[in-house]
Every structure is written in structure tokens, then in C-alpha cells.
Enzyme design. Sequence first.
Site, PDB file in Angstrom:
ATOM      1  CE  LYS A  53      -1.515   4.894  -8.133  1.00 51.91           C
ATOM      2  NZ  LYS A  53      -1.834   4.392  -6.789  1.00 51.91           N
ATOM      3  CB  SER A 128      -1.384   0.742  -8.147  1.00 54.74           C
ATOM      4  OG  SER A 128      -1.847   1.725  -7.148  1.00 54.74           O
ATOM      5  CB  SER A 152      -0.918   1.344  -3.836  1.00 53.96           C
ATOM      6  OG  SER A 152      -1.606   0.029  -4.401  1.00 53.96           O
TER       7      SER A 152
END
Length: 454
Positions: A53, A128, A152
Site C-alpha cells: 500500500k 483505504s 481499511s
Amino acid sequence: MDVNPLINGIVKYRFEEAKKEAHAVDMKLLENWEDDATLEKKWPFLGVPLTVKEAFQLQGMPNSSGLVNRRNVISKTDATVVALLKEAGAIPLGITNCSELCMWYESSNKIYGRSNNPYDLQHIVGGSSGGEGCTLAAACSVIGVGSDIGGSIRMPAFFNGIFGHKPSPGVVSNQGQFPMAKGVQELFLCTGPMCRYAEDLVPMLRVMAGPGIKKLKLDEKVNLKDLKFYWMEHDGGSLLMSRVDQELIMAQKKVVAHLETVLGASVQHVKLKQMKYSFQLWITMMSAKGHDGKEAVKFVDLLNSHGKPISPLWELIKWCLGLSVHTIPVIGLALMEEKFKYDTEKYKKFKAMKESLLKELVEMLGDDGVFLYPSHPTVAPKHHVPLTRPYNFAYTGVFNALGLPVTQCPLGLNTKGLPLGIQVVAGPFNDHLTLAVAQYLEKSFGGWVCPGKF
């Protein structure tokens, strides 16, 4: 390279470096560098492709979290979990997309654009860690790193039909990501593994946890027949959240029936009345003061432009004119922040409620129980729909507020070809139970389904 332009999961490649690193591994293996047993022990992920990420530091890669003001920030070192996975032999292919400042459940920002669901490009990937979710689901990578402060890891894993685990707090290091949770919010932020196959979760967690692995019981054998299963099909009727899709309820009931008839386990339907206050519990705990009496870091302060505070209202006007460098969810959150600021009376009320719910769950689950609960009230919605359903993330966020370990498990596809799934929750530091159940559900219901096969 053929698939990623469609889903926009990987936003910055390091393919050339990865090829060189893979070639070096091949050369060492040809030289009979180590025997298989030693390789498995020292380098359990030797040569395995990894994506990370973008919010995490990966040396030589951007680390903006989708914030335009940070577009030129390049990581000079690796986040702790990235370093540990690299030491275990994993080879990073690149970094994956996220929502702006990791605070929304659609992964889109002004630097990298929007990510798309590999099962239907018109639908979201979640946030996210959404770029990570779609990258893994589309088989562009094998294992990935995500973070979770309100779902997330689990929402993207659910929307993209893969596995994602939010560990017990304080087990895996959060160091080396932006934005970094501070104060009481540190208790809710968890870094964890994301992958297509359940069997990869435990080895990933062993590596990512480093010394924190001592807090878990991953070596304990789990006899699934002896586990007590509890389930709840929705939050009890909160007016803030969407109603749970009927197909998700039916998928959950199939799991319950299978556990009862095939596994022969004890399964009990429960009604936890306080679950319908999930959003209130999460937002109240997130805005709480730290042990030092200081208020939580303001979201709007993270949006500072070179040290200058921004005006959310002015940014909204600029956005309407197409001039803002921020996304509408972030502007909306900044505008709403004042409404959800710390309030002593409200905090006391919901803290007491949280403690009551946690006590009820912990006593119910003990060290031999798991709780089955929807990962989200709907399957992956179409792009922009989350703006009309901003509180639905509370189905995952409540477990951050409670500090419990959770594994999101895929359960095949619905009639429109979108992933179904379920959360498996356990008591504190009983991650081994949810991970064992994840492997069982994968064998029983098929796990990840390759996009395009529907």
C-alpha cells in the site's frame, strides 16, 4: 501489465529492480545455496512477489497517501513490516493505490486517480487499501501489505473477494506509514496481511509481527469441531446504515448450516443490542483524548499546504470550480470534523457502551469461540455511491474500537458476479482461531474466484 491499466491497482512499478532481485535468487538456488528446510525457515517468502500500500514506506517509492502536497515525497527507507517481508525473501513489485489520506472507503485521489474492481470496473475496490485489494484479486501480485483503522484491510478484501486479516492491536508494527496514528488512535490502527489464499495468512503474520508474534498463539492446534460459533446477520437496525443485502444474509446462513450439519459444531444466533451504535462507538473513540489529555490530531491539520492551514469551506468552493487538489470525501470529512469533535458527556456515554459491548463479546467468545458478522451491508457498490452511504464502514470499524482480531473471508460471488464474504471475529489475541476458520471456509466454499470466470 495487461490487467493493471484497467484496474489501476499498482500506481508505481519497480519491475526492473524486481527482475534483478528475482534473478539473484535464481542464481543462488542454482548454486544449491541452502537446503530446502533452511530456505523455508530463514526465507519463507523467497522470490514471492509482494505489493505494498502506497501509505507505507518502500525504499525508492513515493509515499504520499494520495495527498498532492506529498507527491514528491520518496521513501528513503522501508516501513518495519516491509523490511521484515523483504528479509523473508519477498520481492516488491511496486506500490498500490489508496484513498486520500487513507480516510475513505473508495480508493481515489488526485495523484493516481481511481482504482476499479476487477469483477466489474464500474464498482469500487474499497478503501483505504483498495489498490492492494484489486491488485491481489486480479492476480497481479501474490501477497500484500495493508493497514486498517476502520476496516481499511477488510472492506477492500471483501469487495475484491480475497482474504484480509486485522490482527489484535499491538502485535504488528505500524511504523513507517503516513499518516501515522497518534495518541489513542494508535490503539485502533492495525497493519496486517492481504492475500488470495488463506494458507498465506499465518506465514505472513509470523513474519510481519516480528517480536510481536509472542503475543499470539499461532502454534496452538485448533480443533474446529470444538469451537463455539456465534452469528448475527445485521447490526440490529441502525438508521445510519444500509440494510444488509439478502444475498449476503443467505451466504451467511449457508455457512451456519454447513458448520452445523457438516462440521457438527455448536452454532448460536445472537443479538448484541449495542452493535447498532457501531458508528457512534467508532467515531467517539477516534476523537477521544490521549492519556496525556491532548485531543486527537485533527484531520484538517493533515491537509496543511506547506504548513499553512486550509479552509474546508474554501476547498469545497474550489472543488465545485474544478480547482481543488483534494477529493470531495476528504473535504467533506474536514467539514464534518467539527461536528464529531471531542465531547466529554458523549465520550463518557459511548465509552461505557463500548466497555459493555466488549465485555459481552469477550465473555461470550472466551478462548474457544468465534463470531460471524457481515463484512459490509452491501457488496461492492458502484463508484461514488459511498458518498450517499458514508457510515456503512461501521460494520468493520466497530471491531477497531473494540480491539478484536478479525479475518475477512470470501464466500464466492453473487448473482451479478460480485464477491460475497464474511468477517470472523475472536477474543483478544486469539487470532489463531479466526485464521483457522478462514482456511476451513476456503476449503468448504472455494475462497477466491478468478475474475472473468463468472
